[in-house]
Motif scaffolding. Structure first.
Motif, PDB file in Angstrom:
ATOM      1  N   UNK A  67       0.809  -1.223   0.000  1.00  0.00           N
ATOM      2  CA  UNK A  67       0.000   0.000   0.000  1.00  0.00           C
ATOM      3  C   UNK A  67       0.846   1.280   0.000  1.00  0.00           C
ATOM      4  N   UNK A  68       1.958   1.278   0.716  1.00  0.00           N
ATOM      5  CA  UNK A  68       2.762   2.491   0.853  1.00  0.00           C
ATOM      6  C   UNK A  68       3.658   2.760  -0.354  1.00  0.00           C
ATOM      7  N   UNK A  69       4.129   1.703  -1.027  1.00  0.00           N
ATOM      8  CA  UNK A  69       5.145   1.890  -2.066  1.00  0.00           C
ATOM      9  C   UNK A  69       4.739   1.394  -3.451  1.00  0.00           C
ATOM     10  N   UNK A  70       3.590   0.742  -3.576  1.00  0.00           N
ATOM     11  CA  UNK A  70       3.196   0.195  -4.863  1.00  0.00           C
ATOM     12  C   UNK A  70       4.000  -1.057  -5.177  1.00  0.00           C
ATOM     13  N   UNK A  71       4.238  -1.304  -6.455  1.00  0.00           N
ATOM     14  CA  UNK A  71       4.971  -2.500  -6.891  1.00  0.00           C
ATOM     15  C   UNK A  71       6.464  -2.213  -6.815  1.00  0.00           C
ATOM     16  N   UNK A  72       7.145  -2.981  -5.965  1.00  0.00           N
ATOM     17  CA  UNK A  72       8.556  -2.713  -5.706  1.00  0.00           C
ATOM     18  C   UNK A  72       9.387  -3.993  -5.718  1.00  0.00           C
ATOM     19  N   UNK A  73      10.692  -3.781  -5.776  1.00  0.00           N
ATOM     20  CA  UNK A  73      11.691  -4.848  -5.631  1.00  0.00           C
ATOM     21  C   UNK A  73      12.623  -4.379  -4.525  1.00  0.00           C
ATOM     22  N   UNK A 112       1.218   1.499  -9.250  1.00  0.00           N
ATOM     23  CA  UNK A 112       0.658   1.806  -7.928  1.00  0.00           C
ATOM     24  C   UNK A 112       0.025   0.575  -7.277  1.00  0.00           C
ATOM     25  N   UNK A 113      -0.252   0.700  -6.008  1.00  0.00           N
ATOM     26  CA  UNK A 113      -0.987  -0.325  -5.276  1.00  0.00           C
ATOM     27  C   UNK A 113      -2.464  -0.172  -5.600  1.00  0.00           C
ATOM     28  N   UNK A 114      -3.143  -1.264  -5.859  1.00  0.00           N
ATOM     29  CA  UNK A 114      -4.577  -1.250  -6.149  1.00  0.00           C
ATOM     30  C   UNK A 114      -5.326  -1.404  -4.825  1.00  0.00           C
ATOM     31  N   UNK A 115      -5.580  -0.275  -4.173  1.00  0.00           N
ATOM     32  CA  UNK A 115      -6.230  -0.349  -2.864  1.00  0.00           C
ATOM     33  C   UNK A 115      -7.729  -0.621  -2.936  1.00  0.00           C
ATOM     34  N   UNK A 116      -8.267  -0.702  -4.144  1.00  0.00           N
ATOM     35  CA  UNK A 116      -9.692  -1.021  -4.290  1.00  0.00           C
ATOM     36  C   UNK A 116      -9.927  -2.523  -4.403  1.00  0.00           C
ATOM     37  N   UNK A 117      -8.883  -3.287  -4.754  1.00  0.00           N
ATOM     38  CA  UNK A 117      -8.981  -4.734  -4.991  1.00  0.00           C
ATOM     39  C   UNK A 117      -9.909  -5.063  -6.159  1.00  0.00           C
TER      40      UNK A 117
END
Length: 193
Positions: A67-73, A112-117
């Motif tokens: 949620x805080x950083x989106x898609x990360x490595x 981004x993070x999909x906070x809606x699912x």
């Protein structure tokens, strides 16, 4: 088994499942994705986050959506700082191409993070991210935001803030739903040092 021996058991493409935490979102997911029977009989750990392991010459990395950083490595060490422990599972299918999955994951970094699912919304939530890396491997299930078809009050407030309908019953995934498909095998547990 010492730490080095434990790390030597890890393979590219291993899935890293994080048990529920005290975080509000983690608790909401936990209450919604494991049945009361499973909790009562402790038949299943309750996982609220999942990522994929990349093992390379440069070290161990985790690709995941937060949620805080989106898609990360990030390094496995940095990933473990945020967790008390995590369980490592491996796909049973020998046909799964982990290198291709890692390449797909790297192309999604920065999303981004999909906070809606909700699948049609931008970005990815953690299990949606893993499913995108292995197309046609994991089945989508009807999402649940409470037990027995109910919707938890926390989710009602959550979606009211997003100004979106609750996707109860729509196709989706969760860390627990990935494990319930019986296409993974438990390997080990890693603990934060």
């Amino acid at each position: 088994m010492n730490v080095q021996q434990l790390l030597n058991t890890l393979k590219n493409g291993d899935l890293l499942f994080v048990p529920d935490t005290n975080d509000d979102l983690s608790q909401m997911i936990a209450k919604s994705t494991v049945s009361e029977i499973e909790v009562q009989f402790n038949a299943h750990k309750n996982y609220t986050h999942v990522g994929i392991l990349e093992r390379s010459l440069a070290g161990f990395f985790v690709l995941h959506a937060t949620p805080a950083k989106g898609c990360i490595r990030e390094t496995l060490t940095d990933f473990l700082i945020e967790q008390q422990s995590l369980d490592v599972y491996r796909l049973k299918r020998s046909t799964a191409n982990h290198e291709s999955a890692i390449r797909r994951g790297k192309k999604l970094l920065g999303e981004p993070y999909n906070d809606s699912f909700i699948a049609e919304q931008p970005g990815y939530y953690c299990s949606e991210f893993v499913c995108a890396l292995y197309p046609n491997l994991f089945a989508q299930i009807p999402m649940s935001f409470g037990s027995g078809g109910s919707i938890l009050p926390e989710w009602i407030s959550y979606y009211k803030k997003l100004n979106l309908p609750i996707p109860n019953g729509l196709p989706g995934s969760s860390p627990n739903s990935l494990l319930k498909q019986d296409i993974t095998v438990f390997i080990t547990t890693l603990y934060r040092e």
